[in-house]
Write a protein that holds these residues in place. Structure first.
Motif, short mmCIF file in Angstrom:
data_model
loop_
_atom_site.label_atom_id
_atom_site.label_comp_id
_atom_site.label_asym_id
_atom_site.label_seq_id
_atom_site.Cartn_x
_atom_site.Cartn_y
_atom_site.Cartn_z
N UNK A 1 44.67 38.26 59.21
CA UNK A 1 45.61 37.41 59.94
C UNK A 1 45.06 36.00 60.14
N UNK A 2 43.86 35.88 60.70
CA UNK A 2 43.30 34.56 60.96
C UNK A 2 43.11 33.75 59.67
N UNK A 3 42.57 34.33 58.59
CA UNK A 3 42.48 33.54 57.35
C UNK A 3 43.84 33.07 56.84
N UNK A 4 44.88 33.89 57.00
CA UNK A 4 46.20 33.47 56.53
C UNK A 4 46.74 32.34 57.42
N UNK A 5 46.50 32.42 58.72
CA UNK A 5 46.91 31.32 59.61
C UNK A 5 46.19 30.05 59.20
N UNK A 6 44.89 30.12 58.97
CA UNK A 6 44.13 28.94 58.55
C UNK A 6 44.65 28.39 57.22
N UNK B 1 47.75 19.33 54.73
CA UNK B 1 47.67 18.61 53.46
C UNK B 1 49.03 18.03 53.09
N UNK B 2 50.09 18.82 53.25
CA UNK B 2 51.45 18.33 52.96
C UNK B 2 51.84 17.15 53.84
N UNK B 3 51.26 17.10 55.04
CA UNK B 3 51.56 16.01 55.96
C UNK B 3 50.65 14.80 55.76
N UNK B 4 49.82 14.84 54.72
CA UNK B 4 49.04 13.66 54.34
C UNK B 4 47.57 13.67 54.70
N UNK B 5 47.08 14.71 55.32
CA UNK B 5 45.65 14.74 55.64
C UNK B 5 44.84 15.06 54.39
N UNK B 6 43.65 14.54 54.34
CA UNK B 6 42.71 14.83 53.26
C UNK B 6 41.94 16.11 53.60
N UNK B 7 41.43 16.78 52.56
CA UNK B 7 40.70 18.03 52.76
C UNK B 7 39.53 17.84 53.72
N UNK C 1 39.60 26.45 49.24
CA UNK C 1 39.96 27.84 48.93
C UNK C 1 41.24 28.27 49.63
N UNK C 2 41.43 27.82 50.86
CA UNK C 2 42.67 28.13 51.58
C UNK C 2 43.88 27.50 50.88
N UNK C 3 43.73 26.26 50.47
CA UNK C 3 44.83 25.54 49.84
C UNK C 3 45.18 26.12 48.47
N UNK C 4 44.18 26.59 47.75
CA UNK C 4 44.41 27.13 46.40
C UNK C 4 44.68 28.64 46.40
N UNK C 5 44.86 29.21 47.57
CA UNK C 5 45.13 30.65 47.71
C UNK C 5 44.02 31.55 47.19
N UNK C 6 42.79 31.06 47.23
CA UNK C 6 41.65 31.92 46.89
C UNK C 6 41.15 32.64 48.14
N UNK C 7 41.66 32.22 49.28
CA UNK C 7 41.28 32.81 50.56
C UNK C 7 42.51 32.74 51.48
N UNK C 8 42.73 33.80 52.24
CA UNK C 8 43.78 33.78 53.25
C UNK C 8 45.20 33.81 52.71
N UNK C 9 45.44 34.62 51.70
CA UNK C 9 46.79 34.67 51.11
C UNK C 9 47.39 36.07 51.12
N UNK C 10 46.85 36.97 51.92
CA UNK C 10 47.27 38.36 51.88
C UNK C 10 48.49 38.73 52.69
#
Length: 125
Positions: free
Chosen positions: A12-17, A25-31, A47-56
């Protein structure tokens, strides 16, 4: 047997993150800005942005709206870093009421189908 709180930590927490990082990122912030704000590493953000983490988990529209509204508030500086934990906890409580936690607990926690541990913890709140 995994307790419900372990399911929260692993899924749950990784998916929230992940959803929060994507929205920021969509709102304009840099990584790098996202990593500093969320107090995680820049590679973790990647990894969160590319769905390598927190996508379950697939959150429902109401939970997604909570995340989007929070991200918007962070970008607009309505919220700051100290508001992250209370908001993540609020989102997590919402996920529990959606019974996503029960579903994950049964799938990932190898719990019997008649288990009520998640609902019991929800009722105790």
């Amino acid at each position: 047997m995994r307790p419900p709180c372990e399911i929260v930590v692993w899924y749950v927490i990784p998916t929230i993150r992940s959803e929060l990082a994507k929205e920021l990122l969509n709102l304009g912030m840099k990584q790098k800005e996202i990593s500093e704000l969320l107090d995680i590493t820049q590679p973790a953000v990647s990894q969160y942005i590319s769905d390598k983490r927190g996508h379950g988990i697939k959150f429902n529209d109401e939970t997604q709206k909570l995340i989007k509204d929070f991200a918007k508030g962070l970008v607009e500086e309505k919220y700051n870093q100290r508001d992250i934990i209370p908001h993540v906890c609020e989102i997590c409580r919402k996920v529990k009421t959606d019974e996503i936690l029960c579903q994950l607990h049964k799938e990932k926690g190898k719990m019997p189908t008649d288990c009520d541990a998640c609902m019991s913890s929800h009722l105790a709140e």
